[in-house]
Scaffold this motif. Sequence first.
Motif, PDB file in Angstrom:
ATOM      1  N   TYR B 217       0.825  -1.217   0.000  1.00  0.00           N
ATOM      2  CA  TYR B 217       0.000   0.000   0.000  1.00  0.00           C
ATOM      3  C   TYR B 217       0.859   1.267   0.000  1.00  0.00           C
ATOM      4  O   TYR B 217       0.606   2.212  -0.734  1.00  0.00           O
ATOM      5  CB  TYR B 217      -0.924   0.014   1.208  1.00  0.00           C
ATOM      6  CG  TYR B 217      -1.662  -1.289   1.424  1.00  0.00           C
ATOM      7  CD1 TYR B 217      -2.624  -1.720   0.514  1.00  0.00           C
ATOM      8  CD2 TYR B 217      -1.377  -2.117   2.504  1.00  0.00           C
ATOM      9  CE1 TYR B 217      -3.294  -2.930   0.683  1.00  0.00           C
ATOM     10  CE2 TYR B 217      -2.040  -3.324   2.690  1.00  0.00           C
ATOM     11  CZ  TYR B 217      -2.996  -3.724   1.780  1.00  0.00           C
ATOM     12  OH  TYR B 217      -3.644  -4.911   1.956  1.00  0.00           O
ATOM     13  N   GLY B 218       1.887   1.263   0.852  1.00  0.00           N
ATOM     14  CA  GLY B 218       2.635   2.486   1.088  1.00  0.00           C
ATOM     15  C   GLY B 218       3.505   2.925  -0.080  1.00  0.00           C
ATOM     16  O   GLY B 218       4.123   3.982  -0.018  1.00  0.00           O
ATOM     17  N   VAL B 239      -6.757   1.368  -1.913  1.00  0.00           N
ATOM     18  CA  VAL B 239      -6.390   2.773  -2.017  1.00  0.00           C
ATOM     19  C   VAL B 239      -5.333   3.033  -0.953  1.00  0.00           C
ATOM     20  O   VAL B 239      -5.560   2.725   0.216  1.00  0.00           O
ATOM     21  CB  VAL B 239      -7.607   3.691  -1.782  1.00  0.00           C
ATOM     22  CG1 VAL B 239      -7.164   5.133  -1.578  1.00  0.00           C
ATOM     23  CG2 VAL B 239      -8.565   3.605  -2.947  1.00  0.00           C
ATOM     24  N   ALA B 240      -4.205   3.561  -1.367  1.00  0.00           N
ATOM     25  CA  ALA B 240      -3.151   3.863  -0.396  1.00  0.00           C
ATOM     26  C   ALA B 240      -3.705   4.841   0.634  1.00  0.00           C
ATOM     27  O   ALA B 240      -4.216   5.903   0.279  1.00  0.00           O
ATOM     28  CB  ALA B 240      -1.938   4.452  -1.105  1.00  0.00           C
ATOM     29  N   GLY B 241      -3.655   4.444   1.914  1.00  0.00           N
ATOM     30  CA  GLY B 241      -4.135   5.327   2.981  1.00  0.00           C
ATOM     31  C   GLY B 241      -5.620   5.607   2.936  1.00  0.00           C
ATOM     32  O   GLY B 241      -6.085   6.571   3.561  1.00  0.00           O
TER      33      GLY B 241
ATOM     34  N   GLY C  76       5.252  -3.130   4.708  1.00  0.00           N
ATOM     35  CA  GLY C  76       5.887  -3.479   3.446  1.00  0.00           C
ATOM     36  C   GLY C  76       6.804  -2.402   2.886  1.00  0.00           C
ATOM     37  O   GLY C  76       7.534  -2.649   1.926  1.00  0.00           O
ATOM     38  N   THR C  77       6.768  -1.202   3.477  1.00  0.00           N
ATOM     39  CA  THR C  77       7.705  -0.158   3.044  1.00  0.00           C
ATOM     40  C   THR C  77       8.970  -0.262   3.893  1.00  0.00           C
ATOM     41  O   THR C  77       9.158  -1.217   4.644  1.00  0.00           O
ATOM     42  CB  THR C  77       7.081   1.243   3.223  1.00  0.00           C
ATOM     43  OG1 THR C  77       6.866   1.475   4.624  1.00  0.00           O
ATOM     44  CG2 THR C  77       5.740   1.345   2.503  1.00  0.00           C
ATOM     45  N   GLU C  78       9.794   0.768   3.837  1.00  0.00           N
ATOM     46  CA  GLU C  78      11.077   0.706   4.531  1.00  0.00           C
ATOM     47  C   GLU C  78      10.960   0.932   6.040  1.00  0.00           C
ATOM     48  O   GLU C  78      11.979   0.906   6.738  1.00  0.00           O
ATOM     49  CB  GLU C  78      12.055   1.727   3.932  1.00  0.00           C
ATOM     50  CG  GLU C  78      12.491   1.382   2.512  1.00  0.00           C
ATOM     51  CD  GLU C  78      13.222   0.046   2.445  1.00  0.00           C
ATOM     52  OE1 GLU C  78      14.233  -0.118   3.146  1.00  0.00           O
ATOM     53  OE2 GLU C  78      12.750  -0.853   1.704  1.00  0.00           O
ATOM     54  N   ALA C 127       4.038  -8.763   1.410  1.00  0.00           N
ATOM     55  CA  ALA C 127       4.370  -7.337   1.508  1.00  0.00           C
ATOM     56  C   ALA C 127       3.278  -6.564   2.241  1.00  0.00           C
ATOM     57  O   ALA C 127       3.492  -5.426   2.653  1.00  0.00           O
ATOM     58  CB  ALA C 127       4.567  -6.743   0.112  1.00  0.00           C
ATOM     59  N   THR C 128       2.102  -7.161   2.411  1.00  0.00           N
ATOM     60  CA  THR C 128       0.980  -6.419   2.995  1.00  0.00           C
ATOM     61  C   THR C 128       0.530  -6.962   4.348  1.00  0.00           C
ATOM     62  O   THR C 128      -0.396  -6.424   4.951  1.00  0.00           O
ATOM     63  CB  THR C 128      -0.239  -6.450   2.051  1.00  0.00           C
ATOM     64  OG1 THR C 128      -0.598  -7.815   1.803  1.00  0.00           O
ATOM     65  CG2 THR C 128       0.058  -5.752   0.751  1.00  0.00           C
TER      66      THR C 128
END
Lengths: 260, 260, 260
Positions: B217-218, B239-241, C76-78, C127-128
């Motif tokens: 998502y991010g 939808v991201a966020g 899933g992000t940094e 990743a989610t």
Amino acid sequence: MPDPLVTLTTDFGDASPYVASMKGVLLGINPAARLVDLSHRIPPQDIRFADYFLAAAIPCFPPGVLHVVVVDPGVGTERNILYVELDGHRLLVPDNGCWTTLEKQSSGPPVVHRVSEPRYWRHPVSATFHGRDIFAPVAGHLSLGLAPDFVGPVVTEWARLQARPPRFDDDRREWIGEVIFVDEFGNLITNLAPSVLDGPAKVTVAGQLISRQVRTYGEAEAGTLVVLISSTGIVEIAVAGGSAANLLRSKVGTQVIVAK
Amino acid sequence: MPDPLVTLTTDFGDASPYVASMKGVLLGINPAARLVDLSHRIPPQDIRFADYFLAAAIPCFPPGVLHVVVVDPGVGTERNILYVELDGHRLLVPDNGCWTTLEKQSSGPPVVHRVSEPRYWRHPVSATFHGRDIFAPVAGHLSLGLAPDFVGPVVTEWARLQARPPRFDDDRREWIGEVIFVDEFGNLITNLAPSVLDGPAKVTVAGQLISRQVRTYGEAEAGTLVVLISSTGIVEIAVAGGSAANLLRSKVGTQVIVAK
Amino acid sequence: MPDPLVTLTTDFGDASPYVASMKGVLLGINPAARLVDLSHRIPPQDIRFADYFLAAAIPCFPPGVLHVVVVDPGVGTERNILYVELDGHRLLVPDNGCWTTLEKQSSGPPVVHRVSEPRYWRHPVSATFHGRDIFAPVAGHLSLGLAPDFVGPVVTEWARLQARPPRFDDDRREWIGEVIFVDEFGNLITNLAPSVLDGPAKVTVAGQLISRQVRTYGEAEAGTLVVLISSTGIVEIAVAGGSAANLLRSKVGTQVIVAK
């Protein structure tokens, strides 16, 4: 012997830290307690709902389990907190009548203590959150085996909810009851005993005649309004595969009439 | 060896005494059982939702755990109750197809018993609440080590949900799938395999082209509609966020089209 | 010694298989873990709400309990995942500031590890859904007694939420705070310290003057708007026997003004 069971029933909802705080305090006193959530979705401050809930749920439990109930509009006022033993069940409840039906159903008189000994409380005691500061720590101590005499003296008077039984209208020859609980499926649980259905009986809710009586939901075609005996042994109105609450726009307090 | 684990999955909601009643009966039979709530918010009588839920959740558990599932529109009718062993998981379910996907995913054939021996039930058995009167006590006995043969005979036929796979429209060169689950974040889980995204693929939901494909998502800016592979390995719209369900006014059953 | 306690706090809601999946993975690694649900109703991705929730709830627990928190918009992000020890409490949290207030309240500096050693994760890692694939298995191993050094190195920097303290307007001689939490009863918890009520103090919310100050809800007549000190020691606005949120159409972020 398994570790002691402690159940929790509140009107705190699931999104506040109140339930979590109670669990933390209780486990701080008795880390071996096994917590069981009964419900945290009692409608806010709805003592009659709590009374119905407890009367249906508690008798299913084995004796010895400690049931902590925090539906407590009077928190911080002069209302008492009670420790109750009846039929082997153990309750920690605010003294507001939330166990009235349970007492009526019991096979013998309860033993009731007023919770008054502050040495088992969490200090300072918040005026608005006795769940965390009195109920939880006292429950922790009781689950450790503390004798009830230590939490406070035996009392012989306590609050009871006023009964709201159905009434029989002699002129119209009909029972006038009401919906006392609506479940997740929209089934309407009433305060009418099954005996009102003996002999001729025309059941009406919200102006709608319900002519079909069944043993279980699936007996009628989907969408059919039915009368049946609930799992707690009282008259229930349902819709097969649907919601009677929606179809009849009914809720707690809606009149249910049985013409004889 | 730790005490036996028993999980509970129902459509009873959190505000009725039904879940609490089941817990009480189960603990009455096996006071050492460790109860784990999976969900009591399966949408009322929604067998397909239960099927999706169980297929995602049960494989995460270690073998040997007993999973009690009461999503049971046919309660009290002639439908059976089943005890199932597959891939080491143990299920107590109504015979309505709620474990269809779990069976499809399993590495070998299940062993299935029909729950028919009333000696392990709670009497009298309510016609509308087998959760309390059959599922819970039978689960209690099974968790105590009762051999499955005692709950009823092995059967070789049971209900299965009809598959609703996506279809490929040859003329239009597109996959036509649908939303099968919407989570708390408004993410739309579909019935489309990730392979439909290989090569050129234009994803459209509710008339809206979703051109961005991401891993999580991010990765996209807040508010961006994205396609990704869900944590259960199928195509997901998000939808991201934000909430794709709100933005696309979509729900279970909404078409998801992938043009190739 | 009782089996290890692991609490769960997420924004997953009760109707998805996400919470159940985490429980399954955790119990697969440590079948003896005792799981305690704190809440799965943190509003989706609301880190400030999680921060408030944890600051109120965690200090009530005894030291040693492991608290797993998955409110994780950055999955899933940094962003990192952290294992934190402070005041004896143990946390497994996304590095997004959700424990900022807890840190501020603590009596000493925390020890913080970055969770980076994949040998304790579930593979392949989605990743989610790090809740299932990283948080749950790492929590399982930590609850088994794995030394924190094995999950990853000690770090000395982490994310913190920006403080949003009330401000004092010198010209108008008033404190301007805001609602930071609304509970199930519609009580409004603010970010104002009790000291703002010392001396003359006119509290206004949504244009409505709240002139009555009480110790607990039941002191005022039903329907009365009151100011009181919350169970966590900050200024709270309530309606006796009712919902201040409804009456004042207020929510998180609504201004609360205290004129001196």
